[in-house]
Scaffold this active site. Structure first.
Site, PDB file in Angstrom:
ATOM      1  N   THR A 204      20.616  10.327   9.594  1.00 11.17           N
ATOM      2  CA  THR A 204      20.379  11.126   8.385  1.00 11.17           C
ATOM      3  C   THR A 204      20.820  10.401   7.119  1.00 11.17           C
ATOM      4  OG1 THR A 204      22.534  12.203   8.690  1.00 11.17           O
ATOM      5  CG2 THR A 204      20.602  13.296   9.645  1.00 11.17           C
ATOM      6  N   CYS A 209      19.469  11.734  -1.230  1.00 12.88           N
ATOM      7  CA  CYS A 209      18.628  10.964  -2.156  1.00 12.88           C
ATOM      8  C   CYS A 209      17.165  11.353  -1.979  1.00 12.88           C
ATOM      9  CB  CYS A 209      18.765   9.461  -1.878  1.00 12.88           C
ATOM     10  SG  CYS A 209      20.450   8.831  -1.861  1.00 12.88           S
TER      11      CYS A 209
END
Length: 265
Positions: A204, A209
């Site tokens: 992950t 972002c």
């Protein structure tokens, strides 16, 4: 073609930061541009080094972008010093930037603070009030609200406090063992839950972002905020479900999971 600008640090391994932002924006159908706040030597196991740009050079990058190809949306990621934060705020006001999405990266998943108290104060004073939407995780929501967040009701209370303080929408992200894949959008005195698909994928790196960049991309294309969040969550679910497995640590997602065509084969 609509355009989006990411203002963030570089991730040399490509899973987070500027690289994740550009991949996400491209996959979501907008032209991506960047202003780099710092270079990092990093991979899936951690960060080995950071080289921050000067405020003067960041200002030059922002001038170059805004005076030639105006972005329809701006995503701001990790900015670790007061000088860089004030430059970004000044330039966004100078150019009357639209659709500003701030991912207030302050606290690591482990709970460790990533930026100084001075920089956090500058972020609160100069940058957050310019945002259309903030996307804090649970520890960041606690820092911004000054409240403890342990339950879904706490998420609502914290998001409301943040929204009223900075006069913007707030997407409080689940995770950190709370409402794992469910995010809360608070704006204009009301809230909406976005329930996510729980995907059993340990890779992950760069999810924050990616989510904020996908939201910015959809705002750039003219989507309302609710639709932008909905589409962004669907995109990130697809990128996680592709089950890319690279590196020996917490690996990246497959940002290009939905790209098909002659040159992708």
């Amino acid at each position: 073609m609509k355009t989006a600008l990411t203002i963030a640090g570089s991730d040399s391994s490509g899973g987070a930061g500027i690289q994740a932002d550009i991949k996400t924006m491209t996959a979501n159908g907008v032209y991506a541009m960047s202003a780099v706040t710092a270079l990092t030597a990093q991979n899936t196991t951690g960060v080995q080094g950071i080289f921050e740009v000067s405020p003067e050079f960041l200002a030059q990058q922002l001038d170059s972008v805004f005076t030639d190809i105006r972005p329809d949306a701006v995503k701001i990621g990790m900015v670790s010093s007061t000088g860089l934060i004030t430059v970004i705020a000044d330039k966004l006001k100078q150019y009357h930037a639209d659709n500003i999405v701030v991912d207030p990266v302050m606290v690591a998943t482990s709970g460790s603070k990533l930026i100084s108290d001075d920089a956090i104060d500058a972020l609160k004073q100069y940058l957050l009030p310019l945002a259309a939407v903030l996307t804090p995780n649970i520890p960041e929501a606690e820092v911004l609200s000054g409240l403890s967040v342990k339950t879904a009701e706490d998420m609502v209370t914290a998001a409301k406090a943040i929204s009223e303080t900075y006069h913007c929408a707030v997407l409080c992200k689940g995770g950190h063992q709370l409402n794992d894949a469910n995010d809360l959008l608070y704006r204009d005195g009301s809230f909406r839950w976005f329930n996510g698909r729980r995907i059993d994928n340990p890779n992950t790196h760069g999810t924050g972002c990616t989510l904020s960049s996908a939201i910015a991309s959809n705002l750039a294309k003219g989507c309302d905020l609710g639709t932008a969040v909905e589409r962004a969550k669907a995109y990130i679910s697809g990128a996680l479900a592709a089950m890319l497995d690279l590196g020996s640590g917490a690996g990246p997602m497959n940002h290009a999971f939905d790209i098909r065509g002659t040159y992708a084969d």
